[in-house]
Design an enzyme around this catalytic site. Structure first.
Site, PDB file in Angstrom:
ATOM      1  N   ASP A  22     -16.141  12.195 -22.814  1.00 15.12           N
ATOM      2  CA  ASP A  22     -16.925  12.012 -24.037  1.00 15.12           C
ATOM      3  C   ASP A  22     -17.141  13.305 -24.808  1.00 15.12           C
ATOM      4  OD1 ASP A  22     -17.220   9.305 -23.510  1.00 15.12           O
ATOM      5  OD2 ASP A  22     -19.090   9.575 -22.416  1.00 15.12           O
ATOM      6  N   GLY A  64     -25.462  13.999 -17.030  1.00 16.08           N
ATOM      7  CA  GLY A  64     -26.345  13.613 -15.933  1.00 16.08           C
ATOM      8  C   GLY A  64     -26.287  14.592 -14.784  1.00 16.08           C
TER       9      GLY A  64
END
Length: 364
Positions: free
Chosen positions: A133, A110
């Protein structure tokens, strides 16, 4: 004349952020005046700052989290006074007010997209890839991943003893909404019997069959490592079962959307295998604590490289890890690109070869 450099951390926290901030500050202290913006893009919009000098950078290498604070606010969708507004122009004003030569944004997928928006407004932007992640595109690895992998692996190690003592199925929910790097890596390293990841939709019957085979072979328990974004193969419309409300035995919390799915999986496995099944949710434990040596090294390397790129006038890029060096990747190529686990990845091949069930076929 010294340059003026701004730094912010955005998105979820993770181990290694402070190591990267420290590297930027120390590598640039003789070349630039460096200020940090507090709480991500919101702090940039509000012009809330702290000076990143020797005193503020002292003893932060081993600290988890971020001394700058972070938030998930987006420049173009900022909640302000009960409404959502585009605040990118306000951020440009703050950038110009401080006469910044560059703004460094540390974050995940993001943040790469949000940084590109500021770059398109004419600002000199550089980003660093962080996330537990490990799903930021076009970089070998992100800092934060190695530490979280160690934590999740240690949790699986510890759950083996209680699983075998009580002859239970233990379902371990591991972070990863869209990518299964963390669940796959921890599952393989921790010896999980079944690993379910978003990239491979699972068949609940195959999972149950794998557990039942283990029972027939004299195994008293099974460990199931599940990425929070793992999903079952959708049955044909006419075969979809009617869900019945029932009290869960697996956990005693009000489930959120993804927890509800993992809880349903746990209850299904108890019904299909006849083994008592329990759910363990690692949650934000995976983000906390002191960064591993590998994450400290990676964050320090990329942070120091960032200052070299600024010195060379290279902007509009993410500093990506490439083996033991780095590459400057244009933000246009990174933004919106998620790195999923390839189905032919060596970790998947290794898992299959040692007999781990991935939910799509019986164990050999």
């Amino acid at each position: 004349m010294k340059k003026s450099i701004g730094v912010l951390t955005s998105g979820g926290d993770c181990p290694g952020l402070n190591a990267a901030i420290r590297a930027i500050g120390k590598a640039g202290r003789n070349r630039a005046n460096i200020i940090g913006f507090l709480d991500g893009f919101r702090g940039l919009m509000q012009d809330r700052t702290m000076r990143l000098d020797d005193a503020s950078l002292s003893n932060i290498l081993t600290l988890g989290g971020t001394i700058l604070g972070t938030s998930r606010d987006k420049p173009h969708r900022m909640p302000i006074g009960g409404e959502v507004r585009d605040m990118t122009d306000a951020m440009v004003e703050v950038y110009n007010h401080h006469h910044l030569d560059a703004l460094i944004c540390l974050g995940g997928g993001g943040t790469q997209k949000n940084a590109l928006r500021l770059k398109e407004k004419g600002l000199n932007i550089i980003t660093l890839p962080k996330t537990i992640d490990n799903d930021v595109g076009l970089t070998d690895v992100t800092f934060g991943f190695d530490t979280a992998l160690e934590i999740a692996t240690d949790a699986i190690d510890r759950l083996h003893s209680t699983a075998t003592s009580h002859s239970r199925n233990i379902v371990v929910e591991i972070m990863g909404h869209k990518a299964g790097w963390l669940a796959l890596g921890a599952g393989v390293a921790g010896g999980a019997d079944i690993i379910l990841i978003p990239e491979i939709p699972y068949d609940i019957q195959q999972v149950a069959a794998a557990i039942n085979r283990r029972q027939r072979d004299g195994k008293r328990f099974s460990i199931i490592a599940v990425a929070e974004g793992a999903t079952p193969i959708a049955p044909p419309e006419e075969e979809k079962p009617v869900k019945k409300k029932k009290k869960s035995r697996a956990v005693e919390i009000a489930p959120s959307a993804h927890v509800g799915h993992t809880l349903e999986l746990t209850n299904q496995l108890e019904h299909l295998t006849g083994l008592e099944s329990r759910l363990t949710i690692l949650g934000h434990l995976q983000r906390g604590g002191s960064p591993s040596a590998a994450d400290r090294l990676l964050a320090t390397r990329l942070g120091a490289a960032c200052m070299d790129l600024i010195e060379d006038g290279v902007f509009g890029v993410m500093v990506a890890a490439r083996g033991e060096t780095y590459a400057a990747v244009p933000l246009e190529e990174v933004a919106g690109v998620r790195k999923n686990v390839p189905l032919d990845h060596d970790w998947i091949k290794a898992a299959r070869k040692v007999g781990t069930c991935l939910g799509d076929a019986p164990m050999e």
